[in-house]
Design a protein around this motif. Structure first.
Motif, PDB file in Angstrom:
ATOM      1  N   LEU A   1      43.123  60.004   9.648  1.00  0.00           N
ATOM      2  CA  LEU A   1      42.181  59.234   8.844  1.00  0.00           C
ATOM      3  C   LEU A   1      41.010  58.789   9.701  1.00  0.00           C
ATOM      4  N   GLY A   2      41.295  58.345  10.918  1.00  0.00           N
ATOM      5  CA  GLY A   2      40.230  57.896  11.819  1.00  0.00           C
ATOM      6  C   GLY A   2      39.208  58.986  12.085  1.00  0.00           C
ATOM      7  N   THR A   3      39.694  60.217  12.267  1.00  0.00           N
ATOM      8  CA  THR A   3      38.787  61.353  12.478  1.00  0.00           C
ATOM      9  C   THR A   3      37.929  61.598  11.241  1.00  0.00           C
ATOM     10  N   ALA A   4      38.554  61.489  10.057  1.00  0.00           N
ATOM     11  CA  ALA A   4      37.803  61.671   8.809  1.00  0.00           C
ATOM     12  C   ALA A   4      36.714  60.610   8.677  1.00  0.00           C
ATOM     13  N   LEU A   5      37.053  59.369   8.979  1.00  0.00           N
ATOM     14  CA  LEU A   5      36.061  58.295   8.903  1.00  0.00           C
ATOM     15  C   LEU A   5      34.905  58.550   9.870  1.00  0.00           C
ATOM     16  N   GLN A   6      35.250  58.939  11.078  1.00  0.00           N
ATOM     17  CA  GLN A   6      34.218  59.193  12.090  1.00  0.00           C
ATOM     18  C   GLN A   6      33.342  60.378  11.688  1.00  0.00           C
TER      19      GLN A   6
ATOM     20  N   LEU B   1      32.497  51.847   5.758  1.00  0.00           N
ATOM     21  CA  LEU B   1      33.171  52.915   5.017  1.00  0.00           C
ATOM     22  C   LEU B   1      34.684  52.714   5.036  1.00  0.00           C
ATOM     23  N   GLU B   2      35.213  52.356   6.191  1.00  0.00           N
ATOM     24  CA  GLU B   2      36.658  52.131   6.293  1.00  0.00           C
ATOM     25  C   GLU B   2      37.108  50.955   5.435  1.00  0.00           C
ATOM     26  N   LYS B   3      36.319  49.889   5.441  1.00  0.00           N
ATOM     27  CA  LYS B   3      36.676  48.709   4.648  1.00  0.00           C
ATOM     28  C   LYS B   3      36.734  49.048   3.160  1.00  0.00           C
ATOM     29  N   ILE B   4      35.727  49.784   2.682  1.00  0.00           N
ATOM     30  CA  ILE B   4      35.718  50.177   1.267  1.00  0.00           C
ATOM     31  C   ILE B   4      36.878  51.115   0.973  1.00  0.00           C
ATOM     32  N   TYR B   5      37.104  52.066   1.884  1.00  0.00           N
ATOM     33  CA  TYR B   5      38.216  53.006   1.699  1.00  0.00           C
ATOM     34  C   TYR B   5      39.543  52.275   1.536  1.00  0.00           C
ATOM     35  N   ARG B   6      39.809  51.327   2.399  1.00  0.00           N
ATOM     36  CA  ARG B   6      41.111  50.636   2.354  1.00  0.00           C
ATOM     37  C   ARG B   6      41.272  49.837   1.058  1.00  0.00           C
ATOM     38  N   LEU B   7      40.194  49.279   0.572  1.00  0.00           N
ATOM     39  CA  LEU B   7      40.259  48.568  -0.715  1.00  0.00           C
ATOM     40  C   LEU B   7      40.577  49.531  -1.859  1.00  0.00           C
ATOM     41  N   GLN B   8      40.018  50.734  -1.794  1.00  0.00           N
ATOM     42  CA  GLN B   8      40.252  51.728  -2.836  1.00  0.00           C
ATOM     43  C   GLN B   8      41.642  52.351  -2.720  1.00  0.00           C
TER      44      GLN B   8
ATOM     45  N   PHE C   1      32.809  61.890   8.627  1.00  0.00           N
ATOM     46  CA  PHE C   1      31.995  61.801   7.424  1.00  0.00           C
ATOM     47  C   PHE C   1      30.999  60.632   7.462  1.00  0.00           C
ATOM     48  N   ALA C   2      31.310  59.613   8.227  1.00  0.00           N
ATOM     49  CA  ALA C   2      30.315  58.561   8.435  1.00  0.00           C
ATOM     50  C   ALA C   2      29.110  59.128   9.175  1.00  0.00           C
ATOM     51  N   ALA C   3      29.381  59.970  10.172  1.00  0.00           N
ATOM     52  CA  ALA C   3      28.282  60.604  10.915  1.00  0.00           C
ATOM     53  C   ALA C   3      27.536  61.600  10.033  1.00  0.00           C
ATOM     54  N   GLU C   4      28.296  62.386   9.256  1.00  0.00           N
ATOM     55  CA  GLU C   4      27.692  63.428   8.422  1.00  0.00           C
ATOM     56  C   GLU C   4      26.743  62.842   7.375  1.00  0.00           C
ATOM     57  N   TYR C   5      27.142  61.699   6.788  1.00  0.00           N
ATOM     58  CA  TYR C   5      26.333  61.088   5.740  1.00  0.00           C
ATOM     59  C   TYR C   5      25.520  59.898   6.230  1.00  0.00           C
ATOM     60  N   GLN C   6      25.548  59.686   7.564  1.00  0.00           N
ATOM     61  CA  GLN C   6      24.786  58.601   8.191  1.00  0.00           C
ATOM     62  C   GLN C   6      25.151  57.240   7.585  1.00  0.00           C
ATOM     63  N   LEU C   7      26.454  56.952   7.625  1.00  0.00           N
ATOM     64  CA  LEU C   7      26.979  55.703   7.085  1.00  0.00           C
ATOM     65  C   LEU C   7      27.543  54.849   8.207  1.00  0.00           C
TER      66      LEU C   7
ATOM     67  N   VAL D   1      42.726  60.899  -0.457  1.00  0.00           N
ATOM     68  CA  VAL D   1      41.518  61.712  -0.616  1.00  0.00           C
ATOM     69  C   VAL D   1      40.646  61.159  -1.745  1.00  0.00           C
ATOM     70  N   THR D   2      41.271  60.776  -2.852  1.00  0.00           N
ATOM     71  CA  THR D   2      40.524  60.178  -3.959  1.00  0.00           C
ATOM     72  C   THR D   2      39.833  58.896  -3.514  1.00  0.00           C
ATOM     73  N   ALA D   3      40.568  58.041  -2.806  1.00  0.00           N
ATOM     74  CA  ALA D   3      39.998  56.777  -2.327  1.00  0.00           C
ATOM     75  C   ALA D   3      38.847  57.023  -1.361  1.00  0.00           C
ATOM     76  N   PHE D   4      38.978  58.045  -0.526  1.00  0.00           N
ATOM     77  CA  PHE D   4      37.919  58.359   0.436  1.00  0.00           C
ATOM     78  C   PHE D   4      36.656  58.796  -0.302  1.00  0.00           C
ATOM     79  N   GLY D   5      36.824  59.629  -1.324  1.00  0.00           N
ATOM     80  CA  GLY D   5      35.679  60.051  -2.123  1.00  0.00           C
ATOM     81  C   GLY D   5      35.019  58.874  -2.824  1.00  0.00           C
TER      82      GLY D   5
END
Length: 214
Positions: free
Chosen positions: A53-58, A71-78, A60-66, A22-26
């Protein structure tokens, strides 16, 4: 024991990786330009727990127009370095050891890569596992039973003597599709039961009491 063969999910079942996830996603959302005050960590957590996780990515990417892939690439690095801080759930070490002491076997089935086994090793739990399938094996994702059936073939497991244990409906469903029982670990009563598990528990003392009763 009710079963002889135990198949375990990793994230949210053996090890509580969700706080780090959750922290990494934020952090990934902030790095993508979302204002920190707009981020609802509780909603991210619920989406991950109730779905994936896939549902979360889908979502919140839609919600914030990302861009979802970015987003997934950055998340995995974090997320990767946070795994080292994730702790095992209370009672799981004792249960795994009790299973092996009684002649049972434990197996890992996870969407995470080899770092899942690395973390189990660091936590002193790896010695209680006979085999594992991780993301590095490139099987179809759960609830497709291909990975679970491959483990059964490799280790001569009769599915009727086995149970799949996880924290989401897809873990129970993959077990059922492979011909074995399923247990749902839901410590916060967040999951809408769609998979009809043989048992649903909020802690591992409860699961142990049930498993050790013939």
């Amino acid at each position: 024991m009710r079963y002889q063969q135990y198949f375990w999910d990793f994230d949210g079942t053996l090890v509580n990786t969700y706080p780090g996830m959750v922290t990494a996603f934020g952090e990934a959302l902030v790095a993508s330009g979302v204002n920190d005050f707009e981020i609802d960590s509780e909603e991210i957590y619920k989406t991950m727990r109730q779905h994936s996780l896939g549902t979360a990515l889908q979502r919140f990417a839609a919600e914030y127009q990302l861009d979802r892939q970015r987003l997934e690439k950055i998340y995995r690095l974090q997320a990767a370095p946070k795994l080292k801080d994730a702790q095992a759930f209370q009672g799981i070490g004792e249960l795994l050891a009790q299973i092996t002491a009684a002649g049972g076997r434990n197996f890992l089935l996870t969407h995470k890569d080899h770092r899942a086994m690395d973390r189990l090793e660091q936590l002193g739990l790896a010695q209680d596992f006979t085999g594992a399938v991780t993301a590095d094996d490139h099987y179809p994702r759960k609830p497709d039973p291909t990975s679970l059936l491959a483990l059964c073939r490799q280790y001569q497991v009769d599915p009727q003597t086995a149970i799949m244990i996880g924290d989401r409906n897809l873990d129970v469903t993959v077990g059922h599709r492979a011909g074995m029982a399923g247990a749902l670990f839901d410590p916060e009563h967040l999951i809408v039961d769609e998979s009809q598990p043989e048992i649903r528990v909020i802690n591992y003392d409860e699961l142990r009491d049930w498993l050790m009763t013939d």
